[in-house]
Design an enzyme around this catalytic site. Structure first.
Site, PDB file in Angstrom:
ATOM      1  N   SER A 179      -9.963 -35.314  -0.624  1.00 37.63           N
ATOM      2  CA  SER A 179      -9.514 -35.884  -1.895  1.00 37.63           C
ATOM      3  C   SER A 179      -9.464 -37.410  -1.809  1.00 37.63           C
ATOM      4  CB  SER A 179      -8.126 -35.353  -2.250  1.00 37.63           C
ATOM      5  OG  SER A 179      -8.157 -33.954  -2.434  1.00 37.63           O
ATOM      6  N   HIS A 220     -13.825 -31.534  -6.912  1.00 38.61           N
ATOM      7  CA  HIS A 220     -14.783 -31.393  -5.822  1.00 38.61           C
ATOM      8  C   HIS A 220     -16.154 -31.110  -6.423  1.00 38.61           C
ATOM      9  CE1 HIS A 220     -12.000 -30.858  -2.192  1.00 38.61           C
ATOM     10  NE2 HIS A 220     -11.225 -31.177  -3.208  1.00 38.61           N
ATOM     11  N   TYR A 233      -7.915 -20.682   0.624  1.00 40.55           N
ATOM     12  CA  TYR A 233      -7.101 -20.205  -0.494  1.00 40.55           C
ATOM     13  C   TYR A 233      -7.929 -19.854  -1.727  1.00 40.55           C
ATOM     14  CZ  TYR A 233      -7.294 -25.063  -2.274  1.00 40.55           C
ATOM     15  OH  TYR A 233      -7.708 -26.294  -2.719  1.00 40.55           O
ATOM     16  N   GLU A 234      -9.200 -20.241  -1.739  1.00 37.25           N
ATOM     17  CA  GLU A 234     -10.050 -19.893  -2.867  1.00 37.25           C
ATOM     18  C   GLU A 234     -10.465 -18.416  -2.843  1.00 37.25           C
ATOM     19  OE1 GLU A 234     -12.977 -23.131  -4.033  1.00 37.25           O
ATOM     20  OE2 GLU A 234     -12.338 -23.856  -2.065  1.00 37.25           O
ATOM     21  N   ASN A 275       1.118 -37.741   0.081  1.00 35.63           N
ATOM     22  CA  ASN A 275       2.480 -37.490  -0.399  1.00 35.63           C
ATOM     23  C   ASN A 275       3.348 -37.149   0.794  1.00 35.63           C
ATOM     24  OD1 ASN A 275       0.715 -34.873  -0.687  1.00 35.63           O
ATOM     25  ND2 ASN A 275       2.815 -34.162  -0.331  1.00 35.63           N
ATOM     26  N   HIS A 322      -0.387 -31.729  -7.662  1.00 34.27           N
ATOM     27  CA  HIS A 322      -1.744 -32.105  -7.286  1.00 34.27           C
ATOM     28  C   HIS A 322      -2.097 -33.481  -7.854  1.00 34.27           C
ATOM     29  CE1 HIS A 322      -5.843 -31.572  -5.970  1.00 34.27           C
ATOM     30  NE2 HIS A 322      -6.295 -31.808  -7.183  1.00 34.27           N
TER      31      HIS A 322
END
Length: 278
Positions: free
Chosen positions: A31, A62, A86-87, A236, A248
């Site tokens: 990211s 992405h 996690y997808e 973060n 996010h």
């Protein structure tokens, strides 16, 4: 021949039919670095969906493509958008892109990501050199029949992140006067952010930053004999450390803010890696 290796060969043949390019270094963009490839000499681009059998990233922001080109005079392949566990993909598909880039010729894997800061004194926007990792909370990408064509059944993981490459990144940060923290990265499954109790657990077992990628990719590359290095953008502070709920949007905002320095550090490091031929 294992099904994993058979699928990898299928993807490799699909790429080589379309792209005639041999990279030396593979770079996975986390990211905030999604547009990094806009500033290099691009020779070709290939969408994941155009590769037969290739998993497609579903994460917003992405782009989902390979970029083939040059950083300086060094041939590189860049992933704009990684695939996450996690997808819903099996772990063998999550790490298939790493294996594919190795099959195409890359000897070095440069990993980047956005991560939550656990280490005392961290702030959003810090950059952290990954010196080691903890991956016990996600399935090993090496579970199942071993593709002997790629590596040993029981590969050593004493030095997943190559010390020589760590030194390259340190020198690059020093030359550019970019502050660089160092620490251990832990991969959890996601997609939910961690609870404060989970972050306390991560800190207790030695983690300095937490994310949802990277560690499985590093294991896979190490299994193949690739040299690995990695940098986390601390986007973060982790749950229980940050006074605000995690979002996010906050991750993306922090990653975008530090992106110019991150890009400089990645470029400077790759230029020296190529010169050192590590």
């Amino acid at each position: 021949m294992s099904k994993v290796y058979e699928k990898l060969l299928q993807c490799c043949c699909s790429v080589e039919e379309k792209i005639h390019f041999k990279p030396e270094i593979a770079l996975i963009l986390g990211s905030g670095l999604g547009d990094y490839a806009d500033d290099i000499q691009v020779e070709a681009a290939l969408d994941y969906q155009d590769i037969e059998g290739f998993p497609v990233s579903t994460v917003q922001g992405h782009r989902g493509r390979f970029i083939f080109g040059y950083i300086g005079s060094t041939p590189v392949v860049i992933m704009q958008g990684r695939v996450h566990y996690y997808e819903g993909y099996p772990m063998s598909d999550v790490v298939l892109p790493v294996r594919l880039m190795g099959m195409l010729g890359a000897k070095i894997l440069f990993l980047t990501n956005a991560a939550g800061g656990i280490q005392e004194g961290m702030h959003a926007g810090d950059l952290m050199l990954i010196t080691d990792q903890i991956s016990d909370f996600v399935p090993s990408p090496l579970i199942g029949p071993n593709p002997d064509e790629l590596g040993d059944r029981f590969p050593d993981m004493s030095h997943i992140y190559r010390k020589e490459l760590q030194d390259v990144v340190r020198r690059a940060a020093s030359r550019l006067d970019i502050p660089l923290k160092e620490g251990v990265y832990i991969q959890l499954t996601g997609p939910n952010y961690e609870s404060p109790a989970e972050i306390r657990m991560c800190r207790a077992i030695g983690a300095d930053a937490v994310g949802m990628s990277t560690a499985c990719e590093a294991i896979t590359a190490n299994h193949m004999g690739m040299s690995v290095c990695g940098i986390s953008c601390i986007s973060n502070l982790a749950a229980g450390i940050s006074p605000r709920p995690l979002t996010h949007a906050e991750v993306q905002e922090s990653a975008d803010r530090v992106a110019p320095l991150f890009r400089q550090l990645v470029t400077e490091s790759i230029l020296e890696m190529a010169g050192e031929q590590l």
